[in-house]
Design a protein around this motif. Structure first.
Motif, PDB file in Angstrom:
ATOM      1  N   ILE A  20       0.863  -1.237   0.026  1.00 50.19           N
ATOM      2  CA  ILE A  20      -0.020  -0.027  -0.135  1.00 50.19           C
ATOM      3  C   ILE A  20       0.770   1.023  -0.015  1.00 50.19           C
ATOM      4  CG2 ILE A  20      -2.181  -1.021   1.025  1.00 50.19           C
ATOM      5  CD1 ILE A  20      -0.299   0.900   3.482  1.00 50.19           C
ATOM      6  N   LYS A  21       0.209   2.442  -0.518  1.00 43.32           N
ATOM      7  CA  LYS A  21       0.868   3.732   0.026  1.00 43.32           C
ATOM      8  C   LYS A  21       0.104   4.180   1.045  1.00 43.32           C
ATOM      9  CE  LYS A  21       0.931   4.346  -5.206  1.00 43.32           C
ATOM     10  NZ  LYS A  21       2.081   4.341  -5.967  1.00 43.32           N
ATOM     11  N   LEU A  22       0.712   4.877   1.937  1.00 45.22           N
ATOM     12  CA  LEU A  22       0.414   5.504   3.070  1.00 45.22           C
ATOM     13  C   LEU A  22       0.399   6.914   3.019  1.00 45.22           C
ATOM     14  CD1 LEU A  22      -0.760   4.813   6.089  1.00 45.22           C
ATOM     15  CD2 LEU A  22       1.537   5.254   6.808  1.00 45.22           C
ATOM     16  N   HIS A  23      -0.974   7.596   3.024  1.00 51.00           N
ATOM     17  CA  HIS A  23      -1.125   8.889   2.893  1.00 51.00           C
ATOM     18  C   HIS A  23      -1.193   9.687   4.030  1.00 51.00           C
ATOM     19  CE1 HIS A  23      -3.313  12.744   2.379  1.00 51.00           C
ATOM     20  NE2 HIS A  23      -2.591  12.616   1.270  1.00 51.00           N
ATOM     21  N   SER A  24      -1.848   9.260   5.053  1.00 55.75           N
ATOM     22  CA  SER A  24      -2.069  10.020   6.276  1.00 55.75           C
ATOM     23  C   SER A  24      -2.679   8.882   7.431  1.00 55.75           C
ATOM     24  CB  SER A  24      -3.066  11.190   6.164  1.00 55.75           C
ATOM     25  OG  SER A  24      -4.461  10.476   5.867  1.00 55.75           O
ATOM     26  N   ILE A  25      -2.497   9.321   8.696  1.00 56.97           N
ATOM     27  CA  ILE A  25      -2.740   8.350   9.896  1.00 56.97           C
ATOM     28  C   ILE A  25      -3.672   9.344  10.624  1.00 56.97           C
ATOM     29  CG2 ILE A  25      -0.803   6.987   9.843  1.00 56.97           C
ATOM     30  CD1 ILE A  25      -0.062   8.093  12.297  1.00 56.97           C
ATOM     31  N   VAL A  26      -4.454   8.823  11.406  1.00 57.79           N
ATOM     32  CA  VAL A  26      -5.266   9.327  12.537  1.00 57.79           C
ATOM     33  C   VAL A  26      -4.890   8.651  13.777  1.00 57.79           C
ATOM     34  CG1 VAL A  26      -7.721   9.711  13.484  1.00 57.79           C
ATOM     35  CG2 VAL A  26      -7.163  10.353  11.070  1.00 57.79           C
ATOM     36  N   VAL A  27      -4.447   9.359  14.655  1.00 60.28           N
ATOM     37  CA  VAL A  27      -4.357   8.870  16.231  1.00 60.28           C
ATOM     38  C   VAL A  27      -5.295   9.703  17.139  1.00 60.28           C
ATOM     39  CG1 VAL A  27      -2.792   8.226  17.828  1.00 60.28           C
ATOM     40  CG2 VAL A  27      -2.192   8.228  15.549  1.00 60.28           C
ATOM     41  N   MET A  28      -6.186   8.978  17.666  1.00 65.28           N
ATOM     42  CA  MET A  28      -6.946   9.836  18.745  1.00 65.28           C
ATOM     43  C   MET A  28      -6.731   9.357  20.141  1.00 65.28           C
ATOM     44  SD  MET A  28     -10.631  10.021  16.671  1.00 65.28           S
ATOM     45  CE  MET A  28     -11.550  10.504  17.987  1.00 65.28           C
ATOM     46  N   GLY A  29      -6.814  10.359  20.921  1.00 68.25           N
ATOM     47  CA  GLY A  29      -6.841   9.738  22.361  1.00 68.25           C
ATOM     48  C   GLY A  29      -7.196  11.006  23.540  1.00 68.25           C
ATOM     49  N   SER A  30      -6.926  10.760  24.681  1.00 68.19           N
ATOM     50  CA  SER A  30      -7.395  11.794  25.679  1.00 68.19           C
ATOM     51  C   SER A  30      -6.453  12.977  25.716  1.00 68.19           C
ATOM     52  CB  SER A  30      -7.670  11.222  26.758  1.00 68.19           C
ATOM     53  OG  SER A  30      -6.512  10.648  27.555  1.00 68.19           O
ATOM     54  N   GLU A  31      -6.797  14.105  26.147  1.00 69.20           N
ATOM     55  CA  GLU A  31      -5.794  15.307  26.189  1.00 69.20           C
ATOM     56  C   GLU A  31      -4.491  14.820  26.924  1.00 69.20           C
ATOM     57  OE1 GLU A  31      -9.054  18.711  26.385  1.00 69.20           O
ATOM     58  OE2 GLU A  31      -6.806  19.138  27.715  1.00 69.20           O
ATOM     59  N   GLN A  44      -7.167   5.940  22.063  1.00 74.33           N
ATOM     60  CA  GLN A  44      -8.438   5.383  21.561  1.00 74.33           C
ATOM     61  C   GLN A  44      -8.694   4.975  20.298  1.00 74.33           C
ATOM     62  OE1 GLN A  44     -11.501   8.394  21.040  1.00 74.33           O
ATOM     63  NE2 GLN A  44     -12.690   6.391  20.329  1.00 74.33           N
ATOM     64  N   LYS A  45      -7.770   5.576  19.287  1.00 70.60           N
ATOM     65  CA  LYS A  45      -8.223   5.036  17.939  1.00 70.60           C
ATOM     66  C   LYS A  45      -7.057   5.209  16.913  1.00 70.60           C
ATOM     67  CE  LYS A  45     -10.969   6.531  13.599  1.00 70.60           C
ATOM     68  NZ  LYS A  45     -12.186   7.198  13.191  1.00 70.60           N
ATOM     69  N   ILE A  46      -6.778   4.357  16.235  1.00 72.72           N
ATOM     70  CA  ILE A  46      -5.693   4.454  15.084  1.00 72.72           C
ATOM     71  C   ILE A  46      -6.294   4.019  13.797  1.00 72.72           C
ATOM     72  CG2 ILE A  46      -3.529   3.666  14.277  1.00 72.72           C
ATOM     73  CD1 ILE A  46      -2.605   2.799  17.028  1.00 72.72           C
ATOM     74  N   ALA A  47      -6.112   5.084  12.731  1.00 73.25           N
ATOM     75  CA  ALA A  47      -6.676   4.743  11.465  1.00 73.25           C
ATOM     76  C   ALA A  47      -5.671   5.153  10.224  1.00 73.25           C
ATOM     77  CB  ALA A  47      -8.003   5.750  11.171  1.00 73.25           C
ATOM     78  N   LEU A  48      -5.427   4.248   9.336  1.00 71.16           N
ATOM     79  CA  LEU A  48      -4.610   4.501   8.561  1.00 71.16           C
ATOM     80  C   LEU A  48      -5.275   4.888   7.180  1.00 71.16           C
ATOM     81  CD1 LEU A  48      -2.468   1.380   9.273  1.00 71.16           C
ATOM     82  CD2 LEU A  48      -2.102   3.776  10.036  1.00 71.16           C
ATOM     83  N   TYR A  49      -4.844   5.904   6.137  1.00 70.35           N
ATOM     84  CA  TYR A  49      -5.403   6.196   5.062  1.00 70.35           C
ATOM     85  C   TYR A  49      -4.315   6.095   4.037  1.00 70.35           C
ATOM     86  CZ  TYR A  49      -9.525   7.366   7.843  1.00 70.35           C
ATOM     87  OH  TYR A  49     -10.586   7.641   8.725  1.00 70.35           O
ATOM     88  N   GLY A  50      -4.733   5.501   2.730  1.00 66.02           N
ATOM     89  CA  GLY A  50      -3.825   5.514   1.991  1.00 66.02           C
ATOM     90  C   GLY A  50      -4.464   4.982   0.623  1.00 66.02           C
TER      91      GLY A  50
END
Lengths: 397, 177
Positions: free
Chosen positions: B71-82, B154-160
């Motif tokens: 795959i080619k990875l474009h962006s990632i989202v990492v969500m968590g608490s403050e 909380q969340k890890i998402a990978l976009y590409g």
């Protein structure tokens, strides 16, 4: 069957010269190590084991994780004792050796034999434990030998900091009668985490503990299923035969008493016989079988054991009392004349026999065949011909 | 594989790479056993705010994600608490079986310092040129926002997007019509 790479850390310090474990602490440790190597390799052929020593001049890796058991065992020869054990360095170097294992898919495990006093502080050990846990390395600790104050607590603290989901264990082995290896065999160090024991461990346990094993016959079904099955089947057959024999003896005692009176119509006996015969109800298809059984009892002694045995094995599966009746008839055929004559007396009593037969659902006492049979019973010479007539082609003598 | 480029992408032509993760090889070092990686990665679990991936012995986490195809990875989202959400995140492409000891042995393919916006869901765009040919991704979470002992994700998402590779597991016999 976990795929695992194991590093065993051996304590070869001066404290190992002590003889409180026979023959010496070091020798007991060496035996335990060789057993562990065998168990690991056997539970999964791709497992690897390595060895290092913690005392002496410094921590020395004798063998990096390898599946070659011979190499590992030969490293144990010619080891010298001396110096002090360095537990922290030993564990860290073991971790390093595991990190560089060839097959990265293997789980990492360190087994430590802690026989001498521990000079590290609890804090330091906990740091090491945390590092192991972070890198998902499991740790088994064998606490034996020197019983210093605070040693068990330090080791328990180390275990607590490593333990992740009960993959790590600690075993305390006090000095005494039992060899170190014997004590270890039953622990999770050998058997893995609740796998139920590898075949090796179970067999070794059976051998070592002198036949005290989980399996009924001292044979591990994993190792030899046919043998275990054969033993079990013969045990059951023997048990059934013995039960039948016991019942027959009891019944015969009752019959003998009653047979001597000419009055077999007593309620209790009727009840007994009825009970026996009623329980033989599956004989409805077996009019012929009944005749055959009765005929057998009149038969020349000793000629029918094969047929009797065939009957027996069928019967055991179905009905104990039926088996009893058949066995009785068979045995009576082969027993000495006194018993035979008793039974013949009973059987010869026509009224008694007809009362029994009437209780059978499929048999009509007025049936000519049955009458003929009854008539033939008292005399021994006749049944030979009668038998030939009456018995149907089912005769399998 | 034009079907892979769906309209639900965040950016043009980018898709959620969740479907291409090879779950049998996914690993996470130093995760707490009660709060494991699927809580942050898997569909459904990652949307649930109560389910987090948490670190165990200290605040670092090392996540290894292999893919079923390149795959080619474009962006990632990492969500968590403050406070407990991750701060410094290093990405390594195509490095297998890394451990905490060799994260510093070679430079990461990309490093991201997460802001509060990122933790709320704003994607981090990665250096696309470094992630053109990715078979596996290693995510090293070095520390968290407040420096506490436990990092919670909380969340890890990978976009590409995918490269046209044959997924060996998906190979099926072509039927003659």
């Amino acid at each position: 069957m976990v795929l695992e790479a194991t590093m065993i850390c051996i304590d070869n310090s001066e404290w190992m010269r002590n003889g409180d474990y026979s023959p010496s602490r070091f020798q007991a440790q060496a035996d335990a190590v060789s057993l562990i190597c065998g168990a690991k390799t056997q539970s999964n052929p791709e497992n690897t084991v390595g060895i290092l020593t913690m005392a002496g001049k410094g921590v020395r890796v004798l063998a990096t994780p390898t599946s070659d058991l011979g190499k590992v065992l030969s490293c144990m020869h010619g080891l010298e004792m001396g110096g002090e054990m360095n537990l922290a360095a030993g564990i860290q170097i073991a971790q390093l050796a595991l990190k560089h294992r060839q097959n990265k898919n293997q789980q990492q495990r360190i087994i430590v034999f802690a026989g001498s006093p521990i000079k590290h502080e609890k804090k330091a050990l906990e740091m090491i434990g945390k590092k192991l846990k972070k890198n998902s390395v499991a740790l088994d600790i064998v606490n034996f030998g020197e019983d210093e104050d605070g040693k068990p607590e330090k080791l328990e603290a180390l275990l607590a900091s490593v333990n992740n989901n009960d993959t790590s264990h600690i075993v305390h082995v006090p000095a005494g009668q039992n060899a170190l290896s014997d004590v270890l065999i039953s622990t999770p160090v050998f058997t893995g985490d609740g796998e139920g024991g590898s075949g090796f461990a179970a067999a070794a346990a059976a051998a070592a503990a002198g036949g005290v094993s989980d399996f009924d016959f001292g044979v591990d079904p994993n190792i030899d299923p046919e043998l275990a099955l054969a033993l079990r089947v013969s045990m059951e057959e023997e048990r059934a035969r013995q039960e039948a024999a016991a019942k027959r003896a009891a019944e015969e005692a009752t019959r003998q008493e009653k047979g001597e009176e000419a009055q077999p119509q007593s309620d209790s006996q009727n009840a007994t016989m009825n009970a026996t015969e009623k329980a033989s109800d599956p004989m409805d298809e077996d009019d012929a079988l009944l005749k055959q059984a009765l005929a057998l009892s009149m038969n020349i002694p000793g000629s029918d054991s094969s047929a009797g045995d065939a009957q027996m094995s069928e019967a055991t599966n179905d009905d104990q009392e039926f088996a009893l009746a058949l066995q009785m008839s068979m045995q009576d055929g082969s027993k000495d004349s006194s018993a035979q004559s008793d039974v013949s007396k009973v059987l010869g009593d026509q009224s008694f026999m007809s009362s029994i037969l009437s209780s059978l659902p499929g048999v009509d006492p007025n049936d000519p065949k049955v009458k003929d049979l009854l008539a033939s019973l008292p005399s021994q010479s006749e049944p030979q011909e009668k038998k030939e007539e009456d018995e149907q082609p089912k005769d399998d003598k | 594989m034009s079907a892979a480029e769906s309209a639900t992408a965040i950016h043009r032509n980018q898709v959620d790479l969740l479907d291409f993760i090879d779950w049998s090889g996914v690993e996470c070092l130093n995760q707490s056993s009660s709060h494991p990686l699927p809580n942050a990665l898997k569909q459904g679990y990652r949307e649930d705010e109560g389910l987090n991936l948490e670190s165990d012995a200290d605040e670092q986490l090392l996540i290894y994600i292999p893919f079923t195809q390149v795959i080619k990875l474009h962006s990632i989202v990492v969500m968590g608490s403050e406070e407990d959400g991750p701060k410094t995140v290093k990405l390594f492409a195509n490095r297998e079986h890394m451990g905490f000891s060799n994260v510093s042995d070679f430079p990461p393919s990309d490093t991201a310092v997460l802001s509060q916006d990122n933790l709320k869901g704003k994607p981090v765009v990665v250096k696309y040129v470094k992630f053109q040919n990715v078979r596996s991704l290693t995510i090293f979470i070095e520390d968290n926002q407040s420096g506490s002992e436990i990092t919670k994700v909380q969340k890890i998402a990978l976009y590409g997007s995918t490269v046209e590779t044959a997924d060996m597991k998906g190979l099926k016999k072509i039927e003659d019509h």
